[in-house]
Motif scaffolding. Structure first.
Motif, mmCIF file in Angstrom:
data_model
loop_
_atom_site.group_PDB
_atom_site.id
_atom_site.type_symbol
_atom_site.label_atom_id
_atom_site.label_comp_id
_atom_site.label_asym_id
_atom_site.label_seq_id
_atom_site.Cartn_x
_atom_site.Cartn_y
_atom_site.Cartn_z
ATOM 1 N N HIS A 134 17.184 11.723 -23.946
ATOM 2 C CA HIS A 134 15.797 11.284 -24.172
ATOM 3 C C HIS A 134 14.999 11.229 -22.866
ATOM 4 O O HIS A 134 14.251 10.282 -22.621
ATOM 5 N N LEU A 135 15.167 12.258 -22.040
ATOM 6 C CA LEU A 135 14.468 12.285 -20.758
ATOM 7 C C LEU A 135 13.031 12.766 -20.955
ATOM 8 O O LEU A 135 12.747 13.575 -21.826
ATOM 9 N N PRO A 136 12.122 12.258 -20.127
ATOM 10 C CA PRO A 136 10.704 12.592 -20.294
ATOM 11 C C PRO A 136 10.379 14.024 -19.851
ATOM 12 O O PRO A 136 11.162 14.674 -19.156
ATOM 13 N N GLU A 137 9.188 14.462 -20.220
ATOM 14 C CA GLU A 137 8.709 15.801 -19.878
ATOM 15 C C GLU A 137 8.795 16.059 -18.379
ATOM 16 O O GLU A 137 9.135 17.149 -17.948
ATOM 17 N N LYS A 138 8.496 15.046 -17.568
ATOM 18 C CA LYS A 138 8.524 15.264 -16.116
ATOM 19 C C LYS A 138 9.935 15.610 -15.637
ATOM 20 O O LYS A 138 10.089 16.365 -14.682
ATOM 21 N N SER A 139 10.960 15.098 -16.295
ATOM 22 C CA SER A 139 12.331 15.470 -15.945
ATOM 23 C C SER A 139 12.586 16.931 -16.290
ATOM 24 O O SER A 139 13.203 17.667 -15.508
ATOM 25 N N ALA A 140 12.126 17.355 -17.453
ATOM 26 C CA ALA A 140 12.278 18.758 -17.853
ATOM 27 C C ALA A 140 11.546 19.664 -16.870
ATOM 28 O O ALA A 140 12.068 20.704 -16.451
#
Length: 175
Positions: A134-140
């Motif tokens: 469940h990592l945020p878009e900024k991690s992606a």
């Protein structure tokens, strides 16, 4: 194909009662297969990639027993020996076993990636881990910039998270 199914069944048995791990290696395999096919890997490299994706996290069980942790470095320490036993029991040829065990022992090491099979395995694992954790878009976005190299892997990640390189890309896409 027969050996592939033997490895899948062996991993299913290895992680019997642990649907989270079974779901994970199955999803990583699916993304690895798709990326490898889109990138045009040779039949041999595709075979090694797909088997590697199935067994990439085989070290977790022993890592948790020995170190009480599933951290990547412990998976890399414990995985190759477990993978070797499983793969040999499934009739996988020794050259393939050597490369697969190398990939299992390095799939959390992101420097000195030495081949498309390694690169694609890392990308497929990240695609699944970003979602499962469940990592945020900024991690992606960060992972894409630092780790991803294949056109197919980048395309999947961008589409999945609706990532754009810059705000002007959104304007261009809309027109």
């Amino acid at each position: 194909m027969e050996n592939f199914l033997k490895v899948f069944d062996a991993m299913l048995s290895y992680y019997a009662g642990d649907p989270k791990r079974i779901q994970h290696f199955t999803k990583v395999h699916s993304y690895a297969r798709i990326i490898g096919l889109k990138e045009g890997l040779s039949e041999r490299m595709q075979y090694i990639l797909e088997l590697s994706a199935l067994v990439h996290d085989i070290g977790i069980k022993n890592a948790e027993l020995k170190y009480h942790s599933s951290m990547g470095k412990y998976q890399e320490l414990e995985g190759p020996s477990e993978a070797k036993v499983l793969l040999i029991s499934c009739g996988i040829d020794p050259d393939a076993v050597d490369r697969i065990c190398y990939l299992v022992g390095h799939h959390h090491t992101y420097k000195d990636i030495d081949g498309p099979d390694y690169q694609i395995l890392v990308e497929a694992d990240f695609i699944v881990n970003l979602y499962e954790d469940h990592l945020p878009e900024k991690s992606a976005r960060s992972v894409m910039a630092r780790i991803f190299k294949t056109k197919a892997g980048i395309e999947i990640l961008k589409t999945m998270y609706q990532l754009q390189d810059a705000p002007q890309d959104r304007v261009r896409a809309a027109s």
